[in-house]
Scaffold this active site. Structure first.
Site, mmCIF file in Angstrom:
data_model
loop_
_atom_site.group_PDB
_atom_site.id
_atom_site.type_symbol
_atom_site.label_atom_id
_atom_site.label_comp_id
_atom_site.label_asym_id
_atom_site.label_seq_id
_atom_site.Cartn_x
_atom_site.Cartn_y
_atom_site.Cartn_z
ATOM 1 N N TYR A 90 0.830 -1.212 0.000
ATOM 2 C CA TYR A 90 0.000 0.000 0.000
ATOM 3 C C TYR A 90 0.862 1.259 0.000
ATOM 4 C CZ TYR A 90 -3.648 3.223 1.695
ATOM 5 O OH TYR A 90 -4.528 4.262 1.850
ATOM 6 N N LYS A 94 0.967 4.019 -3.006
ATOM 7 C CA LYS A 94 0.562 5.397 -2.755
ATOM 8 C C LYS A 94 1.715 6.380 -2.993
ATOM 9 C CE LYS A 94 -3.800 4.998 -1.628
ATOM 10 N NZ LYS A 94 -4.831 5.492 -2.569
#
Length: 238
Positions: A90, A94
């Site tokens: 993640y 991002k």
């Protein structure tokens, strides 16, 4: 990519043109590095990073053809800015999204298309599981009472609705001169995130050997190392 093109075609068919894209799809597969599988990694990167790429590419093609500019708003995360325990996939995705925002801001400038990343902090099904937040969020949800100031201001965490003002602003003509930025929002807090930059520089004639770096690191460029990770939230003492 086929889905992204169908989304673009649907928007044009329904509204006549494509003026704004917001990329907000996301999933989680949290595990520490030594337990994260290839499938955990690939699933998150595919949805967040590749999904953002394919949708933005389709939108860019259409916006350039239209010749009237546009707004692309990408959704980042503090995890991508700072790193976060258990979120290799993640955080990497991002961070990549914000890097793409900076890149696309340059590439689409001549077309009048702005590209910015929003870094939100909001009470969602994910953040409701954080122990220090859980009882406060549950109480607010049960009673309808507003979130306390320490949460909205100190932690910069509020409701999903608190994020909408920034996204609406970035989608509007009022933001036509803003591009390539990572902007944080949550609760009562609005913030501009810095971009990576050289913090300290040193020179050595003929280059740097491992021994020379070891000898001078702590008193030289490494004298003030950068912090990392999202600070653990702290509720005020009763």
């Amino acid at each position: 990519s086929g889905a992204a093109e169908r989304l673009t075609e649907t928007a044009v068919r329904e509204f006549g043109s494509l003026d704004v894209l917001v990329t907000n799809a996301g999933i989680l597969r949290d595990r520490v590095l030594w337990k994260m599988t290839d499938e955990d990694f690939d699933a998150v990167v595919r949805v967040h990073l590749r999904g953002t790429f394919t949708c933005a590419r389709a939108a860019a093609v259409r916006m350039r053809e239209q010749g009237t500019g546009g707004r692309i708003v990408l959704i980042g995360s503090p995890a991508g800015q700072r790193g976060n325990f258990g979120q290799t996939n993640y955080a990497a995705a991002k961070a990549g999204i914000v890097a793409m925002a900076r890149t696309w801001a340059m590439e689409l400038a001549r077309a009048g298309v702005t590209v910015n990343a929003v870094v939100p902090v909001a009470a969602t099904e994910m953040t409701k599981t954080i122990p220090v937040f859980a009882p406060v969020l549950e109480e607010a949800e049960r009673t309808g009472a507003p979130l306390p100031d320490w949460l909205r201001k100190d932690e910069g965490l509020g409701t999903v609705e608190d994020v909408t003002g920034l996204i609406t602003f970035l989608a509007s003509d009022a933001s036509k001169d803003i591009t390539g930025q990572a902007i944080g929002v949550g609760g009562d807090r609005l913030a501009l995130w810095s971009h990576p930059a050289e913090k300290a520089v040193a020179f050595a004639d003929g280059g740097w050997s491992a021994e020379a770096i070891a000898e001078r690191w702590h008193e030289g460029v490494g004298a003030e190392p950068e912090t990392y990770g999202i600070p653990a939230p702290k509720a005020p003492e009763a």
